[in-house]
Design an enzyme around this catalytic site. Structure first.
Site, short mmCIF file in Angstrom:
data_model
loop_
_atom_site.label_atom_id
_atom_site.label_comp_id
_atom_site.label_asym_id
_atom_site.label_seq_id
_atom_site.Cartn_x
_atom_site.Cartn_y
_atom_site.Cartn_z
N SER A 191 40.27 39.05 36.96
CA SER A 191 39.27 39.10 35.95
C SER A 191 38.31 37.67 35.94
CB SER A 191 39.67 39.82 34.80
OG SER A 191 38.50 40.19 33.83
N ASP A 348 36.46 50.46 37.66
CA ASP A 348 36.32 49.05 37.18
C ASP A 348 34.78 48.58 37.51
OD1 ASP A 348 36.15 46.37 36.67
OD2 ASP A 348 37.73 45.99 38.17
N HIS A 378 40.54 48.62 35.67
CA HIS A 378 40.24 47.15 35.40
C HIS A 378 41.45 46.55 34.40
CE1 HIS A 378 38.49 43.13 35.30
NE2 HIS A 378 38.90 42.96 33.96
#
Ligand code: NAG
Ligand code: NAG
Ligand code: NAG
Length: 408
Positions: A191, A348, A378
């Site tokens: 991320s 995501d 995600h």
């Protein structure tokens, strides 16, 4: 009695309404995910409320909350020695497998945790667990960097911290101290940590005075650009669990210490409308109409206005800075990058950031593995410790570690 039943029914209906999210049928453990997402939303909304009442910054409150929750989950260290130290002034946590064969040099990986440049830390239970598992199963030295966080520090502090600690670790005498093989080092992160890993990898690849460079980079659902918030994955997942589009844009604005009033126009891509001349030079670097295969484009249309709000880029020039948006880098830079692994999840907003970067790297001649998970969301790779343990967490983590084991 009757009114109590009505109240209870009403309360249940409201709870169900709050928790229920339409998710694609492919997603595994969907009810569990809805509950987790509702819990996150409730935590965020409570922190936002506290923020508006002047009780503290919402990010700082959320981090304290997550930290307290997380402290319940840390697993004991097994087979691995953990050392907290600093590399050139930056806090790091180093994981070394207990020495059996200390004569041979080990592989190594620099890990950069996610959390919107704002949340969690190398020491959080979930990241600590991931790094222990990696050190043990890869028999590798793992360096997890505790870069400084929002809201106290903004871009480029996070990037600078990671770069500084990375350069220190890559010094020949430091590698020798940890018995690391200089030819077998990777950089990785998930991320926002994937964002920092990608950006720092570009910088290390370009500097001509580095003795050691990376053999690999491995990016887990990375954040790679703040130019287009209407890629097909942003459109398709704008309300998807854990990371909504609004939240992602809000964290971008916070990263740049920008004005929250810009969030709404940025959701519409008004910061990169056609009249924003500064944006034109990089527009084709994320033109997903040719960077994404049609099965991902579906029937989504690009959102590009003729006129928008040029003042946003004037106020936040970093929106076009490659150190924040590594997807915007020149092809001449991409060519220098090492072999790459990119994990993407269908559920995501950031799916297309990863897919577009993979395509641009391939076009630049870099060897790329895309690991796309149709049923995953995600952040899932972290969720392997009860009470937040998803089968998709184990599944994605196994794939990632297997690729590292075969390539590092
Ligand atoms: C290495 O090169 C970078 C620019 O590419 C420069 O900023 C840095 O000072 C150099 N470091 C040394 C030790 O020469
Ligand atoms: C974005 O720009 C479009 C086209 O100029 C305009 O219609 C719209 O109101 C703007 N939206 C925001 C939130 O600024
Ligand atoms: C999560 O942990 C609980 C308790 O240890 C266990 O019963 C459950 O099977 C785990 N779920 C997954 C998907 O591993």
């Amino acid at each position: 009695m009757k009114s109590a039943v009505v109240l209870l029914a009403g309360w249940l209906a409201l709870t169900a309404y709050y928790v229920y999210l339409p998710l694609p049928s492919t997603v595994s453990e969907s009810w569990y995910l809805m509950v987790l997402d509702a819990f996150f939303r409730l935590a965020q909304q409570s922190c936002n409320l506290a923020h508006s009442m002047g009780l503290g910054h919402h990010i700082r409150l959320l981090n304290v909350f997550i930290h307290n929750l997380e402290s319940l989950t840390s697993l004991p260290a097994e087979h691995v020695k953990i050392t907290d130290t600093t590399f050139d002034g930056v806090a790091v946590r180093v994981y070394q497998p207990f020495a059996e064969s200390q004569k041979t040099l080990r592989r190594s990986l620099i890990y950069i945790h996610g959390g919107g440049w704002a949340l969690l830390s190398a020491k959080s239970g979930y990241y600590n667990n991931l790094c222990m598992v990696m050190a043990d199963s890869l028999d590798a030295v793992i360096v997890s960097i505790d870069y400084r966080l929002l809201p106290d520090f903004h871009f480029p502090t996070q990037y600078d911290d990671v770069l500084q600690a990375t350069k220190h670790f890559l010094l020949p005498d430091v590698l020798a101290q940890y018995s690391v093989d200089p030819t077998r080092i990777a950089i990785s992160g998930d991320s926002a940590g994937g964002n920092l890993a990608a950006a720092v990898c570009q910088e290390i690849s370009q500097e001509d005075n580095m003795t050691n460079r990376f053999k690999l980079q491995a990016l887990i659902y990375p954040v790679l650009q703040s130019f287009d918030f209407n890629t097909p994955s942003y459109q398709q997942n704008k309300l998807s669990p854990i990371l909504t589009r609004f939240l992602m844009v809000e964290y971008w604005v916070e990263y740049f210490n920008g004005n929250y009033d810009f969030v709404q126009p940025m959701l519409m891509n008004n910061h990169t409308s056609l009249d924003v001349s500064k944006a034109s030079s990089v527009r084709d670097r994320l033109d997903w109409t040719f960077l994404l295969p049609s099965r991902f484009r579906k029937n989504y249309q690009p959102i590009t206005h003729t006129t928008g709000k040029a003042e946003i880029i004037q106020n936040i020039p970093a929106l076009l800075d490659v150190r924040a948006g590594p997807l915007l880098a020149d092809k001449a830079v991409l060519r220098l990058l090492p072999k790459t692994y990119i994990m993407t999840c269908e559920i995501d907003v950031l799916r297309d950031d990863g897919l577009m970067y993979a395509k641009r790297l391939e076009k630049a001649g870099v060897e790329v593995t895309i690991d796309h998970f149709e049923d995953c969301f995600h952040g899932c790779m972290l969720f392997t410790v009860w009470p937040i343990n998803f089968s998709s967490g184990f599944h994605t983590r196994d794939h990632y570690i297997k690729w590292l084991n075969e390539n590092l």
